[in-house]
Design an enzyme around this catalytic site. Structure first.
Site, PDB file in Angstrom:
ATOM      1  N   LYS A 133       0.920  -1.255   0.053  1.00 54.24           N
ATOM      2  CA  LYS A 133      -0.040   0.042  -0.175  1.00 54.24           C
ATOM      3  C   LYS A 133       0.836   1.203  -0.104  1.00 54.24           C
ATOM      4  O   LYS A 133       2.000   1.362   0.364  1.00 54.24           O
ATOM      5  CB  LYS A 133      -0.942  -0.178   1.110  1.00 54.24           C
ATOM      6  CG  LYS A 133      -1.882  -1.116   1.374  1.00 54.24           C
ATOM      7  CD  LYS A 133      -2.625  -0.974   2.633  1.00 54.24           C
ATOM      8  CE  LYS A 133      -3.748  -1.709   2.801  1.00 54.24           C
ATOM      9  NZ  LYS A 133      -4.823  -1.692   1.683  1.00 54.24           N
ATOM     10  N   ARG A 192     -10.391 -11.447   1.692  1.00 51.15           N
ATOM     11  CA  ARG A 192     -11.259 -12.599   0.726  1.00 51.15           C
ATOM     12  C   ARG A 192     -10.522 -13.980   0.843  1.00 51.15           C
ATOM     13  O   ARG A 192     -11.096 -14.943   1.206  1.00 51.15           O
ATOM     14  CB  ARG A 192     -11.681 -12.327  -0.677  1.00 51.15           C
ATOM     15  CG  ARG A 192     -10.605 -12.047  -1.303  1.00 51.15           C
ATOM     16  CD  ARG A 192     -10.777 -11.117  -2.462  1.00 51.15           C
ATOM     17  NE  ARG A 192     -10.900 -10.015  -2.214  1.00 51.15           N
ATOM     18  CZ  ARG A 192     -11.360  -8.837  -3.126  1.00 51.15           C
ATOM     19  NH1 ARG A 192     -11.517  -9.124  -4.360  1.00 51.15           N
ATOM     20  NH2 ARG A 192     -11.343  -7.461  -2.793  1.00 51.15           N
TER      21      ARG A 192
END
Length: 497
Positions: free
Chosen positions: A278, A352
């Site tokens: 990130k 996920r």
């Protein structure tokens, strides 16, 4: 803060009540609430309104002392706005204003005698919860790591709510306190830094809850997860020095044969993005990527205190997502617990990968319903902002009913969600040339494709997904965890009983 109910009748009236302060409502049009009228025998309140000392605007206050004919030492006038049909926003603003004023008083106790049964489209249960949650919010301190703690809350320490002392109202107060305590735990966990709130810390928190409320608890470690073939979950933890933990909490408050509701929480205690690193600015807020897990633990704190007569199982998959020489790389293919292979195109789509194995594990409980809670996608924030959590389910009778239950519970709790679509077309975006599916979709509908990915692991039960990326915490000057969606989840479970 201690809470109680103070019922008024012909003998024990709001005017005769002995207390340090009583808060009553006045409107902008000079109208007095019923409790304010009862205190206005000598005309002091009417005089204050006529003089212009009190406007009645939402959140305005005026403190009167030594009002003739009133047993309370002080009378706090609180503005309810210009609408005689009292609305939720005005009532909540009045409550917050009253609590702010209470914090400055020398009184130890007070009565809130605002018109709690007259809020438009709301019942007294909601009003009770509004007061309790606002009081907890006003006292919450995120100072556990400060060398000098914030000043202890001053002012009023005991609040009585001026409502009938019915069985329903007493139950509503007990539930409101339990839910507020659960929210406090969720906020505390979220606000802790990632070097303290590790997967092991979450596991220890679950163990303490189990001890305090007689839950069953099991914590699975890496070897057990390997034996269960949770290759997807373990791929996320591969780059971290922190050991992954898979936490199972059981509150078996219902009948032995009743199918449980399973709450599944995403517990990424820090999310760097992994190899798909990130950007630096704002990365500190990725300590909040475990707020799904924190909300499950907070909900268990609430239902344990309530001793809810329902079977509820909490599943928390927790680890860090870190870059290292061992970390999963973009393009790697991993095998999930249910056998589906996944091409990891972006290691920052890790939630996920953790949840899919937790959802597969949940099959073993033959659940009545499974709800996963996750700070899953920035795309959900783009779609819904910070007001509503995203709710995703399949579209059939069973799932529509579950969605309606969750939406209604959120509305009742002022912890709202908005239903988003899941359709087969979105699975087309998850196709991979090399594996059964990819962990990210082609551009567009990022929150939906994330939910569609999870849906592949939920075929054997009724399931809903809550994306709380926009609601679990606040940024900027008000940075901090919100405690959501504990009120939604707790109300949903209460309604199931």
């Amino acid at each position: 803060m201690d809470f109680s109910i103070k019922a008024f009748d012909t003998k024990n009236t709001v005017a005769t009540a002995k207390t340090g302060c009583v808060a009553v409502g006045v409107f902008e049009n000079k109208k007095l609430s019923a409790a304010a009228k009862a205190l206005d025998g000598a005309g002091a309140i009417t005089a204050a309104l006529k003089s212009g000392d009190m406007s009645g605007k939402t959140g305005s206050t005026l403190l009167l002392r030594g009002v003739a004919g009133v047993g309370a030492e002080r009378v706090l006038l609180v503005g309810l706005g210009n609408d005689e049909a009292l609305v939720e926003k005005s009532f909540a603003g009045a409550v917050q204003a009253a609590l702010k004023a209470f914090a400055t008083l020398g009184a130890a106790d007070a009565i809130i005698a605002l018109p709690m049964t007259e809020v438009k489209e709301r019942d007294v249960k909601w009003a009770i919860a509004c007061v309790v949650q606002a009081a907890h919010e006003s006292e919450y301190r995120a100072d556990t790591q400060k060398s000098k703690k914030d000043p202890a809350p001053a002012g009023v320490r005991k609040i009585a709510l001026g409502v009938p002392a019915s069985v329903a109202n007493k139950a509503a107060l007990a539930q409101a306190v339990a839910i507020a305590n659960g929210m406090d735990l969720t906020k505390n966990l979220g606000d802790l830094p990632a070097n303290i709130c590790t997967p092991t810390h979450l596991a220890n928190t679950a163990k303490k809850l189990a001890k305090d409320y007689k839950f069953e608890v099991e914590v699975l470690d890496r070897k057990q997860l390997e034996a269960l073939k949770m290759g997807s979950f373990l791929s996320v933890s591969a780059g971290s020095e922190q050991a992954p933990k898979f936490i199972v909490l059981k509150h078996m408050g219902g009948k032995a044969k009743d199918a449980p509701v399973v709450l599944v929480g995403k517990g990424i205690t820090f999310d760097t993005g992994g190899i798909s690193l990130k950007a630096g600015p704002g990365m500190d807020e990725m300590k909040y990527d475990m707020c799904g897990a924190a909300s499950v633990l907070g909900t268990f704190r609430a239902i344990g205190e309530m001793n809810l007569k329902l079977n509820v199982i909490g599943v928390v998959a927790t680890c860090e997502n870190m870059p290292s020489g061992r970390a999963t790389k973009p393009g790697d293919i991993v095998t999930s617990m249910n056998g589906l292979t996944i091409e990891v195109l972006n290691t920052d789509a890790e939630g996920r990968l953790v949840l899919c194995d937790a959802l597969s594990y949940s099959e073993r409980f033959n659940p009545a319903a499974v709800i996963d809670i996750a700070t899953l996608t920035g795309a959900c924030v783009v779609a819904l902002g910070h007001h509503n959590s995203g709710l995703f389910t399949r579209s059939d009778a069973a799932h529509d009913k579950l969605a309606e239950e969750l939406l209604a519970a959120g509305k009742d709790a002022s912890d709202t969600a908005w239903r988003m679509p899941i359709e087969e077309a979105y699975n087309e975006q998850l196709k991979s040339n090399f594996a059964d599916l990819a962990n990210i979709g082609t551009p567009g509908g990022g929150a939906v494709t994330a939910a569609a990915f999870l849906e592949n692991f939920t075929k054997k039960y009724t399931w809903a997904h809550l994306d709380i990326a926009g609601t679990a915490w606040k940024s900027g000057g008000a940075k901090g965890a919100t405690g959501r969606p504990v009120p939604l989840l707790a109300n949903f479970l209460i309604n199931r009983v």
